[in-house]
Scaffold this motif. Structure first.
Motif, PDB file in Angstrom:
ATOM      1  N   ILE A  44      34.375  36.158   6.988  1.00  0.00           N
ATOM      2  CA  ILE A  44      35.441  36.544   7.911  1.00  0.00           C
ATOM      3  C   ILE A  44      35.711  38.044   7.891  1.00  0.00           C
ATOM      4  CG2 ILE A  44      37.361  36.241   6.322  1.00  0.00           C
ATOM      5  CD1 ILE A  44      38.889  34.898   8.630  1.00  0.00           C
ATOM      6  N   GLU A  45      35.256  38.726   6.857  1.00  0.00           N
ATOM      7  CA  GLU A  45      35.478  40.171   6.747  1.00  0.00           C
ATOM      8  C   GLU A  45      34.515  40.979   7.609  1.00  0.00           C
ATOM      9  OE1 GLU A  45      37.895  41.464   5.039  1.00  0.00           O
ATOM     10  OE2 GLU A  45      38.579  39.686   3.944  1.00  0.00           O
ATOM     11  N   VAL A  46      33.411  40.371   8.028  1.00  0.00           N
ATOM     12  CA  VAL A  46      32.388  41.138   8.754  1.00  0.00           C
ATOM     13  C   VAL A  46      31.982  40.428  10.049  1.00  0.00           C
ATOM     14  CG1 VAL A  46      31.461  42.373   6.774  1.00  0.00           C
ATOM     15  CG2 VAL A  46      30.598  40.089   7.309  1.00  0.00           C
ATOM     16  N   LEU A  47      32.946  39.931  10.793  1.00  0.00           N
ATOM     17  CA  LEU A  47      32.663  39.250  12.055  1.00  0.00           C
ATOM     18  C   LEU A  47      32.264  40.251  13.141  1.00  0.00           C
ATOM     19  CD1 LEU A  47      35.591  36.676  12.297  1.00  0.00           C
ATOM     20  CD2 LEU A  47      33.220  36.208  11.684  1.00  0.00           C
ATOM     21  N   ASP A  48      31.530  39.753  14.138  1.00  0.00           N
ATOM     22  CA  ASP A  48      31.226  40.589  15.287  1.00  0.00           C
ATOM     23  C   ASP A  48      32.502  40.826  16.096  1.00  0.00           C
ATOM     24  OD1 ASP A  48      31.121  38.523  17.813  1.00  0.00           O
ATOM     25  OD2 ASP A  48      30.431  37.565  15.973  1.00  0.00           O
ATOM     26  N   ALA A  49      32.490  41.897  16.903  1.00  0.00           N
ATOM     27  CA  ALA A  49      33.694  42.309  17.630  1.00  0.00           C
ATOM     28  C   ALA A  49      34.199  41.214  18.560  1.00  0.00           C
ATOM     29  CB  ALA A  49      33.416  43.581  18.418  1.00  0.00           C
ATOM     30  N   GLU A  50      33.288  40.491  19.215  1.00  0.00           N
ATOM     31  CA  GLU A  50      33.711  39.446  20.148  1.00  0.00           C
ATOM     32  C   GLU A  50      34.428  38.318  19.421  1.00  0.00           C
ATOM     33  OE1 GLU A  50      30.771  38.073  22.914  1.00  0.00           O
ATOM     34  OE2 GLU A  50      29.739  39.998  22.901  1.00  0.00           O
ATOM     35  N   SER A  51      33.934  37.948  18.254  1.00  0.00           N
ATOM     36  CA  SER A  51      34.574  36.867  17.496  1.00  0.00           C
ATOM     37  C   SER A  51      35.961  37.282  17.014  1.00  0.00           C
ATOM     38  CB  SER A  51      33.699  36.471  16.298  1.00  0.00           C
ATOM     39  OG  SER A  51      32.477  35.912  16.731  1.00  0.00           O
ATOM     40  N   ASN A  52      36.111  38.550  16.644  1.00  0.00           N
ATOM     41  CA  ASN A  52      37.419  39.027  16.188  1.00  0.00           C
ATOM     42  C   ASN A  52      38.497  38.849  17.237  1.00  0.00           C
ATOM     43  OD1 ASN A  52      37.641  40.162  13.448  1.00  0.00           O
ATOM     44  ND2 ASN A  52      35.876  41.388  14.092  1.00  0.00           N
ATOM     45  N   VAL A  53      38.120  38.954  18.520  1.00  0.00           N
ATOM     46  CA  VAL A  53      39.086  38.793  19.602  1.00  0.00           C
ATOM     47  C   VAL A  53      39.727  37.407  19.573  1.00  0.00           C
ATOM     48  CG1 VAL A  53      39.318  38.681  22.127  1.00  0.00           C
ATOM     49  CG2 VAL A  53      37.980  40.504  21.079  1.00  0.00           C
ATOM     50  N   LEU A  54      39.004  36.398  19.101  1.00  0.00           N
ATOM     51  CA  LEU A  54      39.496  35.018  19.118  1.00  0.00           C
ATOM     52  C   LEU A  54      40.333  34.649  17.902  1.00  0.00           C
ATOM     53  CD1 LEU A  54      36.502  32.921  20.517  1.00  0.00           C
ATOM     54  CD2 LEU A  54      38.533  33.716  21.705  1.00  0.00           C
ATOM     55  N   LEU A  55      40.430  35.521  16.911  1.00  0.00           N
ATOM     56  CA  LEU A  55      41.119  35.139  15.675  1.00  0.00           C
ATOM     57  C   LEU A  55      42.610  34.823  15.876  1.00  0.00           C
ATOM     58  CD1 LEU A  55      39.406  37.412  12.992  1.00  0.00           C
ATOM     59  CD2 LEU A  55      38.877  35.056  13.694  1.00  0.00           C
ATOM     60  N   PRO A  56      43.354  35.564  16.717  1.00  0.00           N
ATOM     61  CA  PRO A  56      44.749  35.149  16.950  1.00  0.00           C
ATOM     62  C   PRO A  56      44.844  33.749  17.559  1.00  0.00           C
ATOM     63  CG  PRO A  56      44.426  37.411  17.658  1.00  0.00           C
ATOM     64  CD  PRO A  56      43.060  36.853  17.366  1.00  0.00           C
ATOM     65  N   GLN A  57      43.956  33.424  18.503  1.00  0.00           N
ATOM     66  CA  GLN A  57      43.935  32.083  19.083  1.00  0.00           C
ATOM     67  C   GLN A  57      43.565  31.051  18.036  1.00  0.00           C
ATOM     68  OE1 GLN A  57      44.498  31.291  22.454  1.00  0.00           O
ATOM     69  NE2 GLN A  57      44.385  29.136  21.866  1.00  0.00           N
ATOM     70  N   LEU A  58      42.621  31.391  17.166  1.00  0.00           N
ATOM     71  CA  LEU A  58      42.230  30.487  16.077  1.00  0.00           C
ATOM     72  C   LEU A  58      43.426  30.190  15.171  1.00  0.00           C
ATOM     73  CD1 LEU A  58      40.071  29.016  14.356  1.00  0.00           C
ATOM     74  CD2 LEU A  58      39.695  31.205  13.171  1.00  0.00           C
ATOM     75  N   TYR A  59      44.159  31.235  14.803  1.00  0.00           N
ATOM     76  CA  TYR A  59      45.316  31.037  13.924  1.00  0.00           C
ATOM     77  C   TYR A  59      46.341  30.115  14.564  1.00  0.00           C
ATOM     78  CZ  TYR A  59      49.625  31.884  11.397  1.00  0.00           C
ATOM     79  OH  TYR A  59      50.797  31.697  10.699  1.00  0.00           O
ATOM     80  N   GLN A  60      46.646  30.332  15.832  1.00  0.00           N
ATOM     81  CA  GLN A  60      47.611  29.473  16.518  1.00  0.00           C
ATOM     82  C   GLN A  60      47.179  28.012  16.490  1.00  0.00           C
ATOM     83  OE1 GLN A  60      48.204  31.471  20.449  1.00  0.00           O
ATOM     84  NE2 GLN A  60      50.361  31.112  20.020  1.00  0.00           N
ATOM     85  N   ASN A  61      45.906  27.768  16.734  1.00  0.00           N
ATOM     86  CA  ASN A  61      45.416  26.395  16.786  1.00  0.00           C
ATOM     87  C   ASN A  61      45.424  25.756  15.403  1.00  0.00           C
ATOM     88  OD1 ASN A  61      44.533  24.317  18.514  1.00  0.00           O
ATOM     89  ND2 ASN A  61      42.402  24.623  17.926  1.00  0.00           N
ATOM     90  N   LEU A  62      45.009  26.521  14.385  1.00  0.00           N
ATOM     91  CA  LEU A  62      45.010  25.981  13.025  1.00  0.00           C
ATOM     92  C   LEU A  62      46.431  25.713  12.551  1.00  0.00           C
ATOM     93  CD1 LEU A  62      42.273  28.216  11.320  1.00  0.00           C
ATOM     94  CD2 LEU A  62      42.021  25.909  12.286  1.00  0.00           C
ATOM     95  N   LEU A  63      47.357  26.600  12.870  1.00  0.00           N
ATOM     96  CA  LEU A  63      48.760  26.415  12.483  1.00  0.00           C
ATOM     97  C   LEU A  63      49.316  25.148  13.119  1.00  0.00           C
ATOM     98  CD1 LEU A  63      51.114  27.821  10.941  1.00  0.00           C
ATOM     99  CD2 LEU A  63      51.763  28.841  13.141  1.00  0.00           C
ATOM    100  N   ALA A  64      48.982  24.911  14.386  1.00  0.00           N
ATOM    101  CA  ALA A  64      49.456  23.710  15.075  1.00  0.00           C
ATOM    102  C   ALA A  64      48.898  22.438  14.439  1.00  0.00           C
ATOM    103  CB  ALA A  64      49.066  23.776  16.547  1.00  0.00           C
TER     104      ALA A  64
END
Length: 354
Positions: A44-64
Protein backbone atom coordinates in the motif's frame (compact mmCIF):
# COMPACT_ATOMS: atom_id res chain seq x y z
CA UNK A 1 -11.66 -8.46 -23.02
CA UNK A 2 -11.88 -10.02 -26.42
CA UNK A 3 -9.96 -9.13 -29.55
CA UNK A 4 -13.31 -8.09 -31.02
CA UNK A 5 -12.86 -4.75 -29.29
CA UNK A 6 -10.29 -2.58 -31.10
CA UNK A 7 -7.31 -1.66 -28.89
CA UNK A 8 -9.22 -2.89 -25.85
CA UNK A 9 -5.95 -4.29 -24.57
CA UNK A 10 -4.60 -0.73 -24.32
CA UNK A 11 -7.03 -0.28 -21.43
CA UNK A 12 -6.43 -3.61 -19.74
CA UNK A 13 -6.50 -3.46 -15.95
CA UNK A 14 -3.98 -5.28 -13.80
CA UNK A 15 -5.40 -7.96 -11.46
CA UNK A 16 -4.62 -5.68 -8.50
CA UNK A 17 -6.55 -2.79 -10.08
CA UNK A 18 -9.57 -5.01 -10.70
CA UNK A 19 -9.52 -6.14 -7.06
CA UNK A 20 -9.22 -2.53 -5.84
CA UNK A 21 -12.22 -1.48 -7.91
CA UNK A 22 -14.25 -4.37 -6.50
CA UNK A 23 -13.19 -3.69 -2.91
CA UNK A 24 -14.08 0.00 -3.34
CA UNK A 25 -17.46 -0.34 -5.07
CA UNK A 26 -18.99 -3.78 -4.52
CA UNK A 27 -21.00 -4.78 -1.46
CA UNK A 28 -20.91 -7.44 1.24
CA UNK A 29 -19.02 -10.69 0.54
CA UNK A 30 -17.82 -9.66 -2.92
CA UNK A 31 -16.24 -6.48 -1.54
CA UNK A 32 -14.67 -8.21 1.46
CA UNK A 33 -13.22 -11.03 -0.63
CA UNK A 34 -11.71 -8.54 -3.08
CA UNK A 35 -10.27 -6.53 -0.17
CA UNK A 36 -8.57 -9.56 1.35
CA UNK A 37 -7.03 -10.54 -1.96
CA UNK A 38 -5.98 -6.98 -2.81
CA UNK A 39 -4.33 -6.05 0.50
CA UNK A 40 -2.37 -9.31 0.57
CA UNK A 41 -1.05 -8.82 -2.98
CA UNK A 42 0.11 -5.17 -2.96
CA UNK A 43 2.33 -2.84 -0.96
CA UNK A 44 0.00 0.00 0.00
CA UNK A 45 3.00 2.31 0.39
CA UNK A 46 4.00 2.10 -3.28
CA UNK A 47 0.73 2.06 -5.24
CA UNK A 48 0.43 3.48 -8.73
CA UNK A 49 -1.03 6.99 -8.99
CA UNK A 50 -4.36 5.79 -10.43
CA UNK A 51 -4.92 3.34 -7.58
CA UNK A 52 -4.17 6.02 -4.99
CA UNK A 53 -7.13 8.03 -6.31
CA UNK A 54 -9.49 5.23 -5.19
CA UNK A 55 -8.22 4.93 -1.61
CA UNK A 56 -10.75 7.39 -0.08
CA UNK A 57 -13.57 5.44 -1.78
CA UNK A 58 -12.02 2.19 -0.54
CA UNK A 59 -11.94 3.49 3.04
CA UNK A 60 -15.60 4.53 2.91
CA UNK A 61 -16.65 1.12 1.64
CA UNK A 62 -14.54 -0.81 4.15
CA UNK A 63 -15.81 1.36 7.02
CA UNK A 64 -19.40 0.67 5.96
CA UNK A 65 -18.63 -3.06 6.12
CA UNK A 66 -17.06 -2.86 9.59
CA UNK A 67 -13.59 -3.88 8.44
CA UNK A 68 -10.84 -3.81 11.08
CA UNK A 69 -7.30 -3.98 9.74
CA UNK A 70 -3.94 -2.27 10.41
CA UNK A 71 -4.25 -0.52 7.02
CA UNK A 72 -7.46 1.20 8.12
CA UNK A 73 -5.55 3.84 10.11
CA UNK A 74 -3.54 4.82 7.04
CA UNK A 75 -6.64 4.78 4.83
CA UNK A 76 -8.49 6.94 7.35
CA UNK A 77 -5.71 9.52 7.24
CA UNK A 78 -5.84 9.59 3.42
CA UNK A 79 -9.63 9.88 3.50
CA UNK A 80 -9.62 12.75 6.00
CA UNK A 81 -6.97 14.74 4.10
CA UNK A 82 -8.95 14.27 0.92
CA UNK A 83 -12.20 15.26 2.64
CA UNK A 84 -10.69 18.45 4.06
CA UNK A 85 -9.07 19.45 0.75
CA UNK A 86 -12.33 18.79 -1.09
CA UNK A 87 -14.31 20.98 1.32
CA UNK A 88 -12.00 23.91 0.63
CA UNK A 89 -12.14 23.39 -3.11
CA UNK A 90 -15.92 22.95 -3.21
CA UNK A 91 -16.39 26.13 -1.15
CA UNK A 92 -14.19 27.97 -3.63
CA UNK A 93 -16.12 26.45 -6.54
CA UNK A 94 -19.45 27.51 -5.03
CA UNK A 95 -18.23 31.11 -4.69
CA UNK A 96 -16.93 31.03 -8.26
CA UNK A 97 -20.27 29.72 -9.59
CA UNK A 98 -22.24 32.28 -7.58
CA UNK A 99 -20.07 35.09 -8.94
CA UNK A 100 -20.63 33.93 -12.52
CA UNK A 101 -24.37 33.58 -11.95
CA UNK A 102 -24.60 37.07 -10.48
CA UNK A 103 -23.04 38.27 -13.73
CA UNK A 104 -25.70 36.45 -15.77
CA UNK A 105 -23.46 33.53 -16.76
CA UNK A 106 -24.57 29.93 -16.25
CA UNK A 107 -22.13 27.05 -15.90
CA UNK A 108 -22.43 23.26 -15.90
CA UNK A 109 -19.94 21.58 -13.58
CA UNK A 110 -17.93 18.81 -15.26
CA UNK A 111 -15.13 16.48 -14.26
CA UNK A 112 -14.03 15.54 -10.78
CA UNK A 113 -16.39 17.82 -8.85
CA UNK A 114 -19.45 16.73 -10.85
CA UNK A 115 -19.89 13.25 -9.38
CA UNK A 116 -21.47 14.42 -6.15
CA UNK A 117 -23.61 17.40 -5.10
CA UNK A 118 -21.73 19.90 -2.94
CA UNK A 119 -23.42 18.72 0.25
CA UNK A 120 -22.69 15.03 -0.39
CA UNK A 121 -19.77 12.99 0.95
CA UNK A 122 -17.32 13.36 -1.92
CA UNK A 123 -14.57 10.74 -1.86
CA UNK A 124 -13.27 11.64 -5.32
CA UNK A 125 -10.13 13.83 -5.11
CA UNK A 126 -10.78 17.19 -6.76
CA UNK A 127 -7.60 18.51 -8.38
CA UNK A 128 -9.18 21.06 -10.71
CA UNK A 129 -12.44 22.70 -11.73
CA UNK A 130 -14.02 22.12 -15.11
CA UNK A 131 -16.97 24.15 -16.38
CA UNK A 132 -19.12 24.11 -19.50
CA UNK A 133 -20.16 27.62 -20.56
CA UNK A 134 -22.56 28.60 -23.36
CA UNK A 135 -20.64 29.71 -26.45
CA UNK A 136 -22.06 33.24 -26.43
CA UNK A 137 -21.12 33.66 -22.74
CA UNK A 138 -17.57 32.35 -22.88
CA UNK A 139 -15.87 35.71 -23.37
CA UNK A 140 -18.00 37.21 -20.61
CA UNK A 141 -17.05 34.35 -18.29
CA UNK A 142 -13.35 34.98 -18.89
CA UNK A 143 -13.85 38.69 -18.12
CA UNK A 144 -15.74 37.86 -14.92
CA UNK A 145 -13.04 35.43 -13.84
CA UNK A 146 -10.32 37.97 -14.54
CA UNK A 147 -11.97 40.13 -11.89
CA UNK A 148 -11.46 37.25 -9.45
CA UNK A 149 -7.73 37.09 -10.30
CA UNK A 150 -8.02 34.10 -12.61
CA UNK A 151 -5.50 34.28 -15.45
CA UNK A 152 -5.61 32.45 -18.77
CA UNK A 153 -2.58 30.22 -19.19
CA UNK A 154 -3.02 29.45 -22.88
CA UNK A 155 -4.37 31.30 -25.90
CA UNK A 156 -8.16 31.42 -26.05
CA UNK A 157 -9.04 28.89 -28.77
CA UNK A 158 -12.75 28.43 -28.00
CA UNK A 159 -12.17 24.70 -27.47
CA UNK A 160 -10.57 24.32 -24.06
CA UNK A 161 -9.37 27.29 -22.04
CA UNK A 162 -7.06 26.80 -19.07
CA UNK A 163 -6.93 29.32 -16.22
CA UNK A 164 -5.20 29.44 -12.86
CA UNK A 165 -5.19 31.73 -9.83
CA UNK A 166 -2.85 32.73 -7.01
CA UNK A 167 -4.07 29.80 -4.91
CA UNK A 168 -2.73 27.44 -7.57
CA UNK A 169 -6.21 26.17 -8.46
CA UNK A 170 -6.73 25.06 -12.05
CA UNK A 171 -9.87 25.83 -14.03
CA UNK A 172 -10.86 24.58 -17.47
CA UNK A 173 -13.59 26.24 -19.54
CA UNK A 174 -15.18 24.83 -22.68
CA UNK A 175 -18.23 25.67 -24.74
CA UNK A 176 -18.93 22.28 -26.35
CA UNK A 177 -19.31 18.95 -24.56
CA UNK A 178 -20.06 16.67 -27.51
CA UNK A 179 -19.22 17.21 -31.17
CA UNK A 180 -22.01 16.55 -33.63
CA UNK A 181 -23.37 18.64 -36.49
CA UNK A 182 -25.35 20.85 -36.20
CA UNK A 183 -23.28 21.92 -33.17
CA UNK A 184 -25.85 24.47 -31.93
CA UNK A 185 -28.48 21.72 -31.60
CA UNK A 186 -26.03 19.42 -29.82
CA UNK A 187 -25.14 22.15 -27.30
CA UNK A 188 -28.80 23.03 -26.73
CA UNK A 189 -29.68 19.41 -25.99
CA UNK A 190 -27.01 19.25 -23.29
CA UNK A 191 -28.40 22.37 -21.61
CA UNK A 192 -32.00 21.25 -22.07
CA UNK A 193 -31.45 18.08 -20.04
CA UNK A 194 -29.16 19.66 -17.40
CA UNK A 195 -30.48 20.34 -13.88
CA UNK A 196 -29.82 23.22 -11.49
CA UNK A 197 -28.99 21.34 -8.34
CA UNK A 198 -25.26 21.90 -7.92
CA UNK A 199 -24.04 23.89 -4.91
CA UNK A 200 -27.45 25.26 -3.87
CA UNK A 201 -28.38 25.98 -7.49
CA UNK A 202 -25.34 28.18 -8.08
CA UNK A 203 -24.39 25.89 -10.93
CA UNK A 204 -25.81 23.21 -13.19
CA UNK A 205 -25.31 19.45 -13.40
CA UNK A 206 -25.36 17.30 -16.51
CA UNK A 207 -28.24 14.90 -16.86
CA UNK A 208 -27.28 11.37 -15.67
CA UNK A 209 -27.22 10.21 -19.30
CA UNK A 210 -24.92 12.99 -20.48
CA UNK A 211 -22.67 12.58 -17.44
CA UNK A 212 -22.22 8.90 -18.25
CA UNK A 213 -21.50 9.70 -21.92
CA UNK A 214 -18.98 12.37 -20.92
CA UNK A 215 -17.27 9.91 -18.56
CA UNK A 216 -16.97 7.33 -21.34
CA UNK A 217 -15.45 9.91 -23.67
CA UNK A 218 -12.96 11.07 -21.03
CA UNK A 219 -11.88 7.50 -20.30
CA UNK A 220 -11.62 6.09 -23.81
CA UNK A 221 -11.12 9.05 -26.14
CA UNK A 222 -9.38 11.77 -24.17
CA UNK A 223 -6.90 9.95 -21.92
CA UNK A 224 -5.83 6.34 -21.63
CA UNK A 225 -4.04 6.96 -18.32
CA UNK A 226 -7.17 7.49 -16.21
CA UNK A 227 -9.02 4.27 -16.91
CA UNK A 228 -9.16 2.77 -13.44
CA UNK A 229 -10.91 5.74 -11.87
CA UNK A 230 -12.81 6.41 -15.10
CA UNK A 231 -14.46 3.02 -14.53
CA UNK A 232 -15.12 3.89 -10.89
CA UNK A 233 -16.60 7.26 -11.90
CA UNK A 234 -18.90 5.55 -14.42
CA UNK A 235 -20.16 3.14 -11.77
CA UNK A 236 -20.74 5.95 -9.29
CA UNK A 237 -22.64 7.88 -11.98
CA UNK A 238 -24.94 4.90 -12.54
CA UNK A 239 -25.47 4.41 -8.79
CA UNK A 240 -26.27 8.09 -8.29
CA UNK A 241 -28.59 8.18 -11.31
CA UNK A 242 -30.75 5.24 -10.27
CA UNK A 243 -33.83 5.14 -12.48
CA UNK A 244 -33.06 8.56 -13.98
CA UNK A 245 -30.54 7.11 -16.45
CA UNK A 246 -32.27 7.11 -19.84
CA UNK A 247 -30.83 4.03 -21.56
CA UNK A 248 -32.63 4.62 -24.84
CA UNK A 249 -31.28 8.16 -25.08
CA UNK A 250 -27.84 6.90 -24.04
CA UNK A 251 -27.42 4.53 -26.98
CA UNK A 252 -29.04 6.85 -29.54
CA UNK A 253 -26.79 9.73 -28.49
CA UNK A 254 -23.76 7.43 -28.46
CA UNK A 255 -24.43 6.81 -32.14
CA UNK A 256 -25.04 10.48 -32.91
CA UNK A 257 -21.87 11.59 -31.10
CA UNK A 258 -19.82 8.73 -32.63
CA UNK A 259 -19.18 7.26 -29.18
CA UNK A 260 -20.44 3.70 -29.68
CA UNK A 261 -17.08 2.11 -28.84
CA UNK A 262 -16.50 4.08 -25.59
CA UNK A 263 -20.00 3.31 -24.31
CA UNK A 264 -19.86 -0.31 -25.40
CA UNK A 265 -16.44 -0.92 -23.87
CA UNK A 266 -17.38 0.84 -20.64
CA UNK A 267 -20.51 -1.29 -20.21
CA UNK A 268 -18.48 -4.44 -20.85
CA UNK A 269 -15.84 -3.41 -18.28
CA UNK A 270 -18.53 -2.61 -15.71
CA UNK A 271 -20.08 -6.00 -16.36
CA UNK A 272 -16.81 -7.94 -16.18
CA UNK A 273 -15.14 -6.11 -13.29
CA UNK A 274 -18.00 -4.76 -11.17
CA UNK A 275 -20.74 -7.28 -12.11
CA UNK A 276 -23.06 -4.52 -13.33
CA UNK A 277 -25.73 -5.50 -15.83
CA UNK A 278 -27.44 -2.92 -18.00
CA UNK A 279 -30.99 -3.71 -19.18
CA UNK A 280 -30.86 -6.88 -21.28
CA UNK A 281 -31.58 -5.12 -24.57
CA UNK A 282 -28.86 -2.43 -24.29
CA UNK A 283 -25.69 -4.29 -25.32
CA UNK A 284 -27.35 -6.23 -28.17
CA UNK A 285 -28.73 -2.93 -29.50
CA UNK A 286 -25.41 -1.13 -29.31
CA UNK A 287 -23.57 -4.04 -30.95
CA UNK A 288 -25.89 -3.76 -33.95
CA UNK A 289 -25.06 -0.09 -34.52
CA UNK A 290 -22.64 0.66 -37.36
CA UNK A 291 -19.45 2.40 -36.28
CA UNK A 292 -18.37 5.46 -38.25
CA UNK A 293 -14.91 5.51 -39.79
CA UNK A 294 -13.97 8.57 -37.71
CA UNK A 295 -14.68 6.63 -34.51
CA UNK A 296 -12.46 3.72 -35.57
CA UNK A 297 -9.75 6.21 -36.48
CA UNK A 298 -9.94 7.80 -33.02
CA UNK A 299 -9.19 4.43 -31.44
CA UNK A 300 -6.26 3.88 -33.78
CA UNK A 301 -4.95 7.37 -32.98
CA UNK A 302 -5.04 6.54 -29.28
CA UNK A 303 -3.00 3.43 -30.03
CA UNK A 304 -0.30 5.66 -31.57
CA UNK A 305 -0.99 5.15 -35.29
CA UNK A 306 0.29 8.34 -36.96
CA UNK A 307 -1.32 7.52 -40.29
CA UNK A 308 -4.69 7.28 -38.53
CA UNK A 309 -4.09 10.68 -36.93
CA UNK A 310 -3.60 12.20 -40.39
CA UNK A 311 -6.62 10.34 -41.80
CA UNK A 312 -8.74 11.42 -38.81
CA UNK A 313 -7.77 15.08 -39.34
CA UNK A 314 -8.58 14.88 -43.06
CA UNK A 315 -11.90 13.11 -42.39
CA UNK A 316 -12.94 15.77 -39.88
CA UNK A 317 -12.05 18.55 -42.33
CA UNK A 318 -14.10 16.88 -45.07
CA UNK A 319 -17.13 16.62 -42.75
CA UNK A 320 -16.87 20.31 -41.83
CA UNK A 321 -16.53 21.32 -45.47
CA UNK A 322 -19.56 19.21 -46.35
CA UNK A 323 -21.57 20.97 -43.64
CA UNK A 324 -20.39 24.36 -44.93
CA UNK A 325 -21.38 23.44 -48.49
CA UNK A 326 -24.86 22.43 -47.27
CA UNK A 327 -25.27 25.81 -45.56
CA UNK A 328 -24.10 27.67 -48.66
CA UNK A 329 -26.49 25.74 -50.89
CA UNK A 330 -29.29 26.67 -48.53
CA UNK A 331 -28.33 30.35 -48.68
CA UNK A 332 -28.22 30.27 -52.49
CA UNK A 333 -32.02 30.15 -52.59
CA UNK A 334 -32.50 33.17 -50.34
CA UNK A 335 -32.05 36.82 -51.30
CA UNK A 336 -29.04 38.48 -49.69
CA UNK A 337 -26.17 40.78 -50.79
CA UNK A 338 -23.77 38.82 -52.99
CA UNK A 339 -26.32 36.14 -53.86
CA UNK A 340 -25.33 36.10 -57.54
CA UNK A 341 -21.66 35.74 -56.64
CA UNK A 342 -22.48 32.76 -54.43
CA UNK A 343 -24.57 31.14 -57.19
CA UNK A 344 -21.64 31.51 -59.58
CA UNK A 345 -19.26 29.92 -57.08
CA UNK A 346 -21.58 26.96 -56.56
CA UNK A 347 -22.34 26.47 -60.26
CA UNK A 348 -21.07 23.05 -61.43
CA UNK A 349 -17.83 23.40 -63.35
CA UNK A 350 -17.72 22.19 -66.97
CA UNK A 351 -15.31 19.43 -67.83
CA UNK A 352 -12.27 20.37 -69.93
CA UNK A 353 -13.37 17.69 -72.42
CA UNK A 354 -16.70 19.40 -73.15
Amino acid sequence: MSDRFPHFGSYRLTPAQELLLQASLLKEKAALTAWEQWQSSVDIEVLDAESNVLLPQLYQNLLAHGVEHPHMARLKGIYRRNWYANQLRLKHLKNLLSHLKDGGIEAIVLGQAALYPCQAENSRPIDNFHLLIRSDQLDGAIDQLSGLNWQTANPVNKTLIYLHNHQQYSLYLQSHLFWAIPQDHTDEQVWHYATTDFCDRAGWRLSPTDQFLDGCARTFFKSRSRQIYGIADAMISIINAGSDLDWMRLITQAQRYQMILPVRNMLILLQQVLHFSAPSWVLPAIFQMPIAEAEWLNYQVLAGDRRSLWRSTVAQSIRLLGHLETQLLHLRNHPFPGRQLLKNLLKPKKSALE
